[in-house]
Design a protein around this motif. Structure first.
Motif, short mmCIF file in Angstrom:
data_model
loop_
_atom_site.label_atom_id
_atom_site.label_comp_id
_atom_site.label_asym_id
_atom_site.label_seq_id
_atom_site.Cartn_x
_atom_site.Cartn_y
_atom_site.Cartn_z
N ALA A 80 -4.14 -8.49 0.43
CA ALA A 80 -3.47 -7.21 0.66
C ALA A 80 -3.24 -6.48 -0.66
O ALA A 80 -3.44 -5.26 -0.75
N ALA A 81 -2.83 -7.21 -1.67
CA ALA A 81 -2.61 -6.60 -2.98
C ALA A 81 -3.92 -6.06 -3.56
O ALA A 81 -3.94 -4.98 -4.16
N THR A 82 -5.00 -6.79 -3.36
CA THR A 82 -6.31 -6.34 -3.83
C THR A 82 -6.72 -5.05 -3.12
O THR A 82 -7.18 -4.10 -3.76
N GLU B 148 -7.17 -1.42 -4.86
CA GLU B 148 -8.42 -0.66 -4.73
C GLU B 148 -8.14 0.73 -4.18
O GLU B 148 -8.73 1.72 -4.63
N ALA B 149 -7.23 0.82 -3.20
CA ALA B 149 -6.88 2.12 -2.63
C ALA B 149 -6.21 3.00 -3.68
O ALA B 149 -6.52 4.20 -3.79
N ILE B 150 -5.33 2.42 -4.46
CA ILE B 150 -4.65 3.19 -5.53
C ILE B 150 -5.67 3.65 -6.56
O ILE B 150 -5.63 4.80 -7.02
N LEU B 151 -6.59 2.77 -6.92
CA LEU B 151 -7.62 3.12 -7.90
C LEU B 151 -8.52 4.23 -7.37
O LEU B 151 -8.83 5.18 -8.10
N THR B 152 -8.91 4.14 -6.11
CA THR B 152 -9.75 5.17 -5.51
C THR B 152 -9.01 6.50 -5.48
O THR B 152 -9.58 7.55 -5.82
#
Length: 159
Positions: free
Chosen positions: A76-78, A82-86
């Motif tokens: 979930a953290a990954t 990834e969503a935050i990075l995107t």
């Protein structure tokens, strides 16, 4: 009567004293009590062993659950990272696009202002030059007023 006879007599006398003192039932009772105590301790040891096995199984089950839960948390953290990075990349691209558009607009505005200024300067110079040429060729009188009026109309139309 040798020594083995007296040893035999002593043995018989020993057994008679032991029987008279009722030591055999007491020894039997003591051995039975000891056997019962050993049996109880073995039963307790078996019960403790079974309890330890159940606790071990429970511990292993909880350990596996915790491991699965930890893996789920990491996954979930990954996904969240990834969503935050995107999202950050998208926002950065939007920011760069906006800033580029703003810079291009400022450049276009500055270019338009420079062109207008150059045109205005050219018009002023052309009018001044035309005014001098006409003034030199014509006489000072009535024609000067028409020239000033014409130059004013030209300024209004070119600006």
């Amino acid at each position: 009567m040798d020594n083995s006879f007296w040893a035999f007599i002593a043995l018989v006398l020993f057994f008679v004293i032991v029987w008279y003192a009722k030591a055999f039932p007491k020894m039997g009772k003591a051995l039975d009590d000891h056997g019962n105590r050993v049996r109880r301790e073995l039963d307790e040891a078996r019960a403790l062993k079974e309890e330890a096995k159940t606790q071990l199984a429970e511990y292993q089950r909880r350990s596996h659950e915790a491991e699965r839960e930890a893996q789920a948390i990491v996954a979930a953290a990954t996904r969240e990272a990834e969503a935050i990075l995107t999202d950050a990349r998208r926002r950065n691209e939007e920011y760069v696009t906006r800033r580029t558009q703003m810079a291009e607009a400022k450049i276009a505005q500055a270019e338009a202002e420079a062109i207008a200024e150059v045109k205005a300067t050219a018009v002023d110079l052309a009018i001044a030059a035309a005014g001098r040429v006409i003034a030199e060729k014509s006489a000072h009188g009535e024609s000067g007023r028409f020239i000033d009026q014409s130059l004013g109309e030209i300024r209004q139309r070119l600006n």
